[in-house]
Write an enzyme that holds these catalytic residues in place. Structure first.
Site, PDB file in Angstrom:
ATOM      1  N   ASN A   1     -14.523  30.150  -3.787  1.00 37.89           N
ATOM      2  CA  ASN A   1     -13.153  29.631  -3.666  1.00 37.89           C
ATOM      3  C   ASN A   1     -12.110  30.714  -3.960  1.00 37.89           C
ATOM      4  OD1 ASN A   1     -14.108  26.644  -5.502  1.00 37.89           O
ATOM      5  ND2 ASN A   1     -14.225  27.013  -3.305  1.00 37.89           N
TER       6      ASN A   1
ATOM      7  N   ARG B   1      -9.144  32.774  -2.014  1.00 39.84           N
ATOM      8  CA  ARG B   1      -7.882  32.197  -1.541  1.00 39.84           C
ATOM      9  C   ARG B   1      -7.275  31.152  -2.487  1.00 39.84           C
ATOM     10  NH1 ARG B   1     -12.293  30.279   0.119  1.00 39.84           N
ATOM     11  NH2 ARG B   1     -12.677  28.064   0.414  1.00 39.84           N
TER      12      ARG B   1
ATOM     13  N   CYS C   1      -0.976   8.242  15.172  1.00 39.22           N
ATOM     14  CA  CYS C   1      -0.228   8.286  16.444  1.00 39.22           C
ATOM     15  C   CYS C   1      -0.784   9.412  17.307  1.00 39.22           C
ATOM     16  CB  CYS C   1       1.252   8.552  16.186  1.00 39.22           C
ATOM     17  SG  CYS C   1       2.150   7.197  15.429  1.00 39.22           S
TER      18      CYS C   1
ATOM     19  N   CYS D   1     -20.731  21.122   9.717  1.00 42.58           N
ATOM     20  CA  CYS D   1     -20.495  21.252   8.289  1.00 42.58           C
ATOM     21  C   CYS D   1     -20.823  22.646   7.797  1.00 42.58           C
ATOM     22  CB  CYS D   1     -21.266  20.199   7.507  1.00 42.58           C
ATOM     23  SG  CYS D   1     -20.530  18.566   7.703  1.00 42.58           S
TER      24      CYS D   1
ATOM     25  N   LYS E   1     -11.674  21.508 -10.804  1.00 40.52           N
ATOM     26  CA  LYS E   1     -10.504  22.131 -10.163  1.00 40.52           C
ATOM     27  C   LYS E   1      -9.213  21.483 -10.629  1.00 40.52           C
ATOM     28  CE  LYS E   1     -12.381  23.943  -5.853  1.00 40.52           C
ATOM     29  NZ  LYS E   1     -12.250  23.961  -4.388  1.00 40.52           N
TER      30      LYS E   1
HETATM   31 ZN   LIG Z   1       1.204   5.975  13.727  1.00 44.04          ZN
END
Ligand SMILES: [Zn+2]
Length: 392
Positions: free
Chosen positions: A188, A191, A293, A307, A204
């Site tokens: 980790n 960054r 949306c 993954c 964390k």
């Molecule tokens: Zn929406």
């Protein structure tokens, strides 16, 4: 040369003075403008309700903006009635026709038992800490007080959450919530700058809390050492947040957070990163599109990302997470043009920003006119295909 006492006597004989009971009577009936000419620290310790503050030293230069009407009834006051006598004289010389000085000043006002306002102000050490904010008119003391009152929830204390939480904490956001069930791993640290080598293996959320508290003791950190699920999402979001900063790295969390934030009516500052590409936008319920949306459903398993470990240039989350902090601060302050309905893409290799307009879908299953999703869905995170998963 007259002495100070003689000069004061002379000035007082040339102006109109009113006593406290008369001033209170005027205040109740004719509401004159009360001008407080004392220094800032005196004003901060209490003033006549409704008064405006124009320190004696700035009186001549600022009074025209504060009281443009020279026929207005003006009552000038200081602590005891001396500075205000000279101030009243100066106002008369500037053409103000109906000026009086409050005999006995604010001290007499208080002694007589009349009410006064104690303004909410930043203490001296906060004034110093946030001085670069106070110098910006769009933020100022009022904005800083607003930030100190604000509550922001960060989903993830990883690549995006690190810079976002550090800048929000430094800016004086009063309460930061951090949701992360992960522990600090050595992969980790390339960054995730809120953690450090000595925190390897620590939670964390706890690690982020320690860094933030060392940076700014004004910030209260609430940790949620759990993964966002349909079981806990209402409890966590229900604690009352002004803004959510989404640094999640997986789509089950992203969909769950989207649906919950629409139902809880909380704006989400979204960010994501992959290799050299980053993107950010703001999903604000009722004002712009939500995540569904754009992507009504998660991809089918055969289209789902792998993954396998996702690669990312270490600085990229620093840039995108900082953009998220910028949007979150703007939303809390109510300034500027937030990225609502605008997707900002960043290409780190070309150093290019591109903006895409996003539209709200009236048929959106969550925020649309007739929504079809009314309950939380826990999508199972599945992996497929050769493309690596988005990094966090
Ligand atoms: Zn929406």
């Amino acid at each position: 040369m007259p002495s100070y006492r003689e000069l004061l006597q002379q000035v007082k004989s040339e102006i109109e003075e009113i006593d406290v009971p008369r001033a209170a009577e005027l205040r109740a009936s004719e509401s004159p403008v009360f001008v407080d000419v004392r220094d800032r620290n005196e004003w901060d310790e209490g003033h006549i309700p409704g008064a405006i503050h124009v320190p004696r030293g700035n009186l001549e230069s600022r009074i025209e903006a504060a009281v443009p009407d020279r026929d207005a009834d003006v009552v000038v006051y200081c602590a005891s009635g001396a500075r205000s006598a000279f101030a009243a004289k100066a106002l008369e010389e500037l053409g103000y026709e109906n000026v009086s000085s409050l005999a006995g000043g604010f001290n007499e006002w208080k002694r007589s038992g009349f009410g006064f306002d104690l303004p909410r102000v930043l203490a001296e050490e906060k004034r110093r800490r946030y001085s670069r904010h106070l110098l910006i008119p769009e933020v100022g003391e009022e904005g800083q007080l607003r930030l100190l009152d604000s509550r922001m929830l960060l989903i993830g204390a990883g690549g995006l959450g690190s810079p976002a939480s550090l800048y929000l904490a430094a800016a004086g956001v009063g309460t930061l919530g951090i949701v992360d069930d992960d522990v600090v791993d050595d992969s980790n640290l390339q960054r995730q700058i809120i953690h450090s080598t000595e925190r390897l293996g620590d939670s964390k959320a706890d690690s982020a809390k320690r860094t933030i508290e060392a940076l700014n003791p004004d910030v209260t950190v609430q940790v949620f050492k759990e993964r966002l699920t349909s079981e806990n999402v209402d409890r966590i979001l229900g604690e009352g947040w002004d803004v959510i900063v989404d640094g999640a790295d997986n789509f089950p969390t992203r969909y769950l957070l989207n649906d919950a934030s629409v139902w809880h009516d909380i704006p989400v500052v979204h960010g994501s990163i992959f290799r050299f590409e980053g993107q950010t936008t703001v999903f604000k319920p009722k004002e712009g599109p939500c995540y569904r949306c754009l992507f009504p459903q998660p991809p089918p398993p055969e289209m789902a990302p792998s993954c396998a470990e996702g690669g990312v240039l270490g600085v990229l989350p620093g840039i995108v997470g900082s953009l998220q902090a910028n949007e979150a601060l703007k939303l809390a302050l109510g300034i500027g043009e937030p990225l609502i309905g605008r997707l900002l893409l960043f290409d780190a290799l070309e150093t290019q920003f591109t903006e895409i307009s996003l539209r709200r879908d009236p048929d959106c299953p969550v925020c649309g006119d007739s929504s079809t999703i009314t309950d939380y869905i826990d999508y199972v995170e599945f992996c497929a295909g050769p493309a690596p998963q988005v990094a966090s």
